[in-house]
Every structure is written in C-alpha cells, then in structure tokens.
Design an enzyme around this catalytic site. Structure first.
Site, PDB file in Angstrom:
ATOM      1  N   LYS A 167       0.817  -1.403  -0.101  1.00 51.45           N
ATOM      2  CA  LYS A 167       0.035  -0.063  -0.066  1.00 51.45           C
ATOM      3  C   LYS A 167       0.882   1.398  -0.015  1.00 51.45           C
ATOM      4  O   LYS A 167       0.106   2.289  -0.550  1.00 51.45           O
ATOM      5  CB  LYS A 167      -1.080  -0.135   1.199  1.00 51.45           C
ATOM      6  CG  LYS A 167      -2.099  -1.386   0.988  1.00 51.45           C
ATOM      7  CD  LYS A 167      -2.597  -1.566  -0.187  1.00 51.45           C
ATOM      8  CE  LYS A 167      -3.245  -2.768  -0.055  1.00 51.45           C
ATOM      9  NZ  LYS A 167      -3.967  -3.272  -1.653  1.00 51.45           N
ATOM     10  N   GLU A 200      -9.591   3.163  -5.593  1.00 53.38           N
ATOM     11  CA  GLU A 200     -10.550   3.478  -4.503  1.00 53.38           C
ATOM     12  C   GLU A 200     -10.183   4.844  -3.675  1.00 53.38           C
ATOM     13  O   GLU A 200      -8.985   5.184  -3.705  1.00 53.38           O
ATOM     14  CB  GLU A 200     -10.450   2.388  -3.251  1.00 53.38           C
ATOM     15  CG  GLU A 200     -10.835   0.971  -3.826  1.00 53.38           C
ATOM     16  CD  GLU A 200     -10.722   0.091  -2.493  1.00 53.38           C
ATOM     17  OE1 GLU A 200     -11.549  -0.920  -2.408  1.00 53.38           O
ATOM     18  OE2 GLU A 200     -10.431   0.406  -1.118  1.00 53.38           O
ATOM     19  N   LEU A 223      -9.827  10.782   7.938  1.00 57.59           N
ATOM     20  CA  LEU A 223     -11.152  11.418   7.422  1.00 57.59           C
ATOM     21  C   LEU A 223     -12.417  10.727   8.425  1.00 57.59           C
ATOM     22  O   LEU A 223     -12.198   9.713   8.521  1.00 57.59           O
ATOM     23  CB  LEU A 223     -11.145  11.298   5.827  1.00 57.59           C
ATOM     24  CG  LEU A 223      -9.955  11.756   5.203  1.00 57.59           C
ATOM     25  CD1 LEU A 223     -10.295  11.321   3.787  1.00 57.59           C
ATOM     26  CD2 LEU A 223      -9.777  12.847   5.240  1.00 57.59           C
ATOM     27  N   LYS A 237     -18.830  -4.901   2.008  1.00 58.88           N
ATOM     28  CA  LYS A 237     -19.800  -4.048   1.022  1.00 58.88           C
ATOM     29  C   LYS A 237     -21.408  -4.790   1.032  1.00 58.88           C
ATOM     30  O   LYS A 237     -21.045  -6.104   0.763  1.00 58.88           O
ATOM     31  CB  LYS A 237     -19.522  -3.710  -0.207  1.00 58.88           C
ATOM     32  CG  LYS A 237     -17.987  -2.674  -0.403  1.00 58.88           C
ATOM     33  CD  LYS A 237     -17.655  -2.852  -1.712  1.00 58.88           C
ATOM     34  CE  LYS A 237     -16.196  -2.057  -1.656  1.00 58.88           C
ATOM     35  NZ  LYS A 237     -15.371  -2.244  -3.022  1.00 58.88           N
ATOM     36  N   ARG A 277      -8.207  -6.328 -10.020  1.00 57.93           N
ATOM     37  CA  ARG A 277      -9.054  -7.111 -10.535  1.00 57.93           C
ATOM     38  C   ARG A 277     -10.451  -6.857 -10.867  1.00 57.93           C
ATOM     39  O   ARG A 277     -10.693  -5.516 -10.568  1.00 57.93           O
ATOM     40  CB  ARG A 277      -9.327  -8.123  -9.123  1.00 57.93           C
ATOM     41  CG  ARG A 277     -10.064  -7.560  -7.816  1.00 57.93           C
ATOM     42  CD  ARG A 277     -10.464  -8.359  -6.755  1.00 57.93           C
ATOM     43  NE  ARG A 277     -11.439  -7.593  -5.839  1.00 57.93           N
ATOM     44  CZ  ARG A 277     -10.699  -6.951  -4.684  1.00 57.93           C
ATOM     45  NH1 ARG A 277      -9.489  -6.880  -4.786  1.00 57.93           N
ATOM     46  NH2 ARG A 277     -11.504  -6.411  -3.991  1.00 57.93           N
ATOM     47  N   ASN A 324      -7.450  -1.679  -6.650  1.00 63.49           N
ATOM     48  CA  ASN A 324      -7.680  -2.955  -6.443  1.00 63.49           C
ATOM     49  C   ASN A 324      -7.328  -3.659  -8.284  1.00 63.49           C
ATOM     50  O   ASN A 324      -7.820  -3.029  -9.103  1.00 63.49           O
ATOM     51  CB  ASN A 324      -9.103  -3.607  -6.286  1.00 63.49           C
ATOM     52  CG  ASN A 324      -9.544  -3.091  -4.980  1.00 63.49           C
ATOM     53  OD1 ASN A 324      -8.749  -3.405  -4.036  1.00 63.49           O
ATOM     54  ND2 ASN A 324     -10.685  -2.466  -4.778  1.00 63.49           N
ATOM     55  N   LYS A 329      -1.733   2.549   9.382  1.00 66.85           N
ATOM     56  CA  LYS A 329      -2.420   1.450   8.342  1.00 66.85           C
ATOM     57  C   LYS A 329      -0.837   0.662   7.979  1.00 66.85           C
ATOM     58  O   LYS A 329       0.198   1.088   8.076  1.00 66.85           O
ATOM     59  CB  LYS A 329      -2.829   2.073   7.078  1.00 66.85           C
ATOM     60  CG  LYS A 329      -3.794   3.040   7.029  1.00 66.85           C
ATOM     61  CD  LYS A 329      -4.364   3.259   5.818  1.00 66.85           C
ATOM     62  CE  LYS A 329      -5.718   4.092   5.833  1.00 66.85           C
ATOM     63  NZ  LYS A 329      -6.394   4.347   4.729  1.00 66.85           N
ATOM     64  N   LYS A 343      -3.794  11.477   7.650  1.00 66.69           N
ATOM     65  CA  LYS A 343      -4.789  12.008   8.202  1.00 66.69           C
ATOM     66  C   LYS A 343      -6.133  11.208   8.375  1.00 66.69           C
ATOM     67  O   LYS A 343      -6.472  10.589   7.187  1.00 66.69           O
ATOM     68  CB  LYS A 343      -4.980  13.293   7.541  1.00 66.69           C
ATOM     69  CG  LYS A 343      -5.950  14.404   7.866  1.00 66.69           C
ATOM     70  CD  LYS A 343      -5.341  15.088   8.997  1.00 66.69           C
ATOM     71  CE  LYS A 343      -6.531  15.980   9.847  1.00 66.69           C
ATOM     72  NZ  LYS A 343      -6.115  16.624  11.145  1.00 66.69           N
TER      73      LYS A 343
END
Ligand code: MV4
Length: 448
Positions: A116, A275, A203, A237, A291, A289, A158, A201
């Site tokens: 990432k 994203e 959100l 989702k 895919r 992503n 992260k 930061k």
C-alpha cells in the site's frame, strides 16, 4: 482469441465468466473442490475438473492442480474471478512460466498495488490525489509523534501489507498515538509477516467512491465512472450503486480523466478499481484493486458494456473496444449482496436451498449460482447472489429493487434480504445521504 479458458473460481462469478466465454465462442473449463461437485459452475461449464478437497487452500488456491487442469484440458488462459488467486503475484508468474495467459494485469502491477505504501507513492507520481500523510513508512514512535503533531489529529496508522480494512488503528489525540502505533505494527507483523506501517490524516465522514478503470497494456486507458460503496459492515460491502449520488458530471470527468491517464501511463492491462475516500468535494486515493470486483455489474448496467468480455479480449492482445468518448452513462444501477447469513449478527448460514426463485422483468439482473435443492457448503464465503437493478434514474432503481426483492425466493437458509427491505424504508438510503459509518451506526441502533 483464446479457444478455451479455465475459470479458477466458483459461485456466481464463475457463471459470469462462463457466460462471457460462451458469447465469445470460447469453451470453458470449470475447476472445483470435492464439496462443489454439484455446484452450478460445474454443470454450466463445457468441462469440469476436480482439483482437490474441500478447503480453499487445497482446491481453489492450489497452484499445481490448476496448472495441471489447464494442461489436461488444453485451456490457454485462466480467469481468476475475484478473491482466491485474482491478486496473487506469484500465481501470475507461474501461470506465465507455463506458457498460459492470466486474464488480468501483470504480476508487476499486482505487486506494485499490493504494497500500500508503493501503491500510494505510484498514485501520487501519476497525479492522483492522495490522503495527506507520511512520505513512505513510519519506523519509530518519535517519527510518528512528530508527523502527527505537524499534521494534526486524528490520524490513522495502516499496514503497508494490509488493505481492505485489515491492520488499521486510529489515534484521536497525542495520548493515543504510541499505543495505536505499536498495536498497528504488531498486528501487521502477525497478520502479514510485515510490520511496516504508514500514517495518514484520518478522514471522519467520507464516502467510499471507487473509479472503474480499464487498460489494454498498449497505451490505452479509460474510466467507467464511479461506484459509491459506502454502505459497508466490517469492511464488507452490502449495497453498491452507480453513479454515486453525491458526484457531479464535472467531478466525474475530473477524477475519471486523472485515473484513465494514470492507467494509460502505467501500461496497465485489464480491469482495475481505484479506491478513494470522498469528503467535502475532494477525492483522496487509498488503494487500488487489480481485479474485477464483485460490484462490477452496476457499472455494466449504466454503461452497457460487458467488462468480462473486455477483460478476455484485452488479455488476448486486443486494444480496448471502446474509447472514452464511446462511454456514456444511462440511468442508475444498484446492487445488493445476498449472503447466506443470519441476522442480526450476520453469522454464516450454510445449508440446503429448499426453494429458489430469481426475480426478473425490466431492469433486473440476478447473478447467482443457486438452484432449488442445492446445498451451500460451509467452506467458502457466504455470498449466494447479487441482485442488480437498473432504472432511468435513482428513484426508479430503488422502486425496482424493492419490487425485485419481493419476488425473490430463497428458502431453507437465512439471508440478508430482510436487511435490504428495512434499508429501503430509510430516508437516508432513499436520498443517498450516507457515508462509510452510516450502516454500522444504523445496525447498532436497529439490530439488537
Ligand atoms: C481511511 C479512513 C479514514 N481516513 N483512511 C478502511 C478500508 C481501507 N480500504 C481503508 N479504510 C479506511 N481508510 C483515512 N485516512 C477510513 C477507512 C474506513 C473505511 C473506508 C472505506 C469503507 C468503509 C470504511 C469503514 C471504516 C473505515
């Protein structure tokens, strides 16, 4: 073009790929675990091969068995669907070493976006707006404190090997930061074997907006607008729509063109999703992503394009069959994910389907591998169907969704259908006024 494609997946997405193959005149090979001998993808494909026992690790993730199935059947290419091997760099390399074609991006692009920090760095260099944060990784608490003091709280830590919500910790104030940092690192270490973390930061009330992109690896790159996937529970989702109810045509063109240019410049091949978090009119890249995604049908509905056909064509060496100017939005589409789960806790509910009836009519698409008498095995994920509706506008799509949910029969197991009936009664859902926290809050207030 390929003569025969092997589908390294199961369930509705395997059917989706078989259907595209059939329309292209390409023979399909299903692979399956022992538990899936009676599955619909096995019946629908032209040929089927058992590749191992029940567990995914020994079947749908079994590299040698899948490669051997290609060699036995003469399949020239592998479509991975989503999940399983779809973003496995090592698998792509092995597929290519065997002279087979992976229907998806290159191993290099998968690995670039799998890390990432590298993904964010790549995005930034390509002119994609990113969330403000650390430049690369953060190695020490001292460094983290200094950065956060400069940036202002709240911040989020992260894992670079994470993604999809795994390995994240929020620090609301300076007092929380050391614990958040150390916890994120140690969780990253044990979950991914890589303790590298970065900081952003935090959100507080964004939407999840993702841009569908397509490249042909030959300089071609287009976008197919956005999907709003903000309604999620525990990073799963449940309800997705296109176009996003909060996105204007001008914003779509601005962010879409940035993404399409990035894809062209990268030489990216196949379907991808960039994203973003979207807050106060600004887009902030979080991940890409590499895919086809579960929710691709809402994009297909509004653009009238077959994304799986396009994946196959591009993997066979063709240029994109449409240009940006060919792509125009028609109406509004919504997808709901029907899971075999028991509310209110969403606990998996495998078992025998005693009756199944799919809804139909204008603007209704049901992608499902169910049939009456089928037994849902307990070994895989709980998605058993996707109901996708298309209307001339959002209000028509919502009315059609309610109507179609009313026609759907899935007897024998509990499903998430009652959740959708309830959500459709909510004013915020009717007006599209929600963010990434809306569903969790609603579930807390309405489901226990
Ligand atoms: C964030 C965030 C707020 N600020 N990053 C969660 C999944 C992963 N893809 C990224 N995630 C988030 N990253 C910053 N800087 C909030 C989330 C997040 C989230 C994002 C998308 C959809 C649902 C979510 C639920 C909780 C947190």
């Amino acid at each position: 073009m390929f003569d025969k494609i092997l589908i390294a997946n199961r369930g509705e997405i395997a059917l989706r790929v078989i259907r595209a193959c059939r329309e292209l005149g390409i023979a399909s090979v299903a692979v399956h675990s022992e538990a899936d001998a009676d599955a619909m993808h096995v019946r629908m494909a032209d040929e089927a091969i058992c590749i191992g026992p029940n567990s995914s690790a020994q079947s749908y993730l079994n590299f040698p068995a899948i490669i051997a199935a290609c060699e036995i059947t003469g399949a020239q290419a592998i479509h991975p669907g989503y999940g399983f091997l779809s973003e496995n760099q090592k698998f792509v390399e092995i597929v290519e070493e065997h002279g087979l074609k992976f229907i998806g991006p290159s191993a290099a692009h998968i690995s670039q976006m799998g890390d990432k920090i590298t993904a964010k760095d790549t995005a930034e260099k390509l002119g994609i707006p990113v969330v403000p944060g650390s430049k690369g990784g953060v190695a020490t608490v001292e460094e983290a404190l200094k950065l956060a003091d400069d940036m202002g709280y709240p911040v989020i830590i992260k894992a670079t090997a994470g993604g999809g919500g795994r390995g994240m910790k929020v620090a609301t104030s300076r007092d929380d930061l050391e614990v958040a940092f150390r916890t994120a690192r140690s969780e990253a270490k044990s979950a991914f074997g890589n303790d590298e973390v970065y900081m952003e930061k935090y959100l507080q009330k964004p939407r999840h907006i993702e841009i569908q992109v397509f490249g042909d690896g030959q300089g071609g790159g287009v976008h197919l607008g956005e999907r709003d996937c903000s309604l999620q529970r525990r990073h799963q989702k449940v309800f997705e729509e296109a176009p996003g109810p909060s996105i204007t045509a001008e914003e779509r063109k601005r962010i879409g063109d940035i993404c399409a240019n990035a894809i062209a410049e990268m030489g990216y091949s196949g379907a991808g999703t960039i994203e973003f978090l979207y807050e106060d009119g600004e887009f902030y890249f979080i991940e890409m992503n590499t895919r086809l995604q579960v929710e691709h049908p809402v994009t297909e509905a509004i653009f009238g394009q077959d994304l799986v056909r396009e994946q196959i064509r591009v993997a066979a060496g063709n240029k994109l069959s449409f240009s940006q100017d060919d792509l125009e939005i028609n109406g509004h589409s919504i997808e709901v994910r029907i899971n075999a789960e028991k509310l209110p806790n969403f606990s998996p509910c495998p078992g025998k389907i005693t009756a199944y009836h799919a809804p139909g009519g204008l603007g209704v698409r049901m992608d499902s591998a169910l049939y009456t008498g089928y037994s849902i095995p307990p070994y895989y994920d709980s998605l058993i169907g996707k109901l996708i509706v298309h209307g001339r506008d959002r209000a028509e799509a919502l009315a059609r969704l309610k109507r179609a949910l009313g026609e759907l029969i899935v007897d024998g197991v509990d499903t998430t259908v009652p959740l959708f009936h309830a959500l459709l009664e909510e004013e915020d859902v009717q007006t599209g006024d929600y963010n990434i926290h809306w569903l969790e809050k609603w579930l807390d207030a309405n489901m226990s």
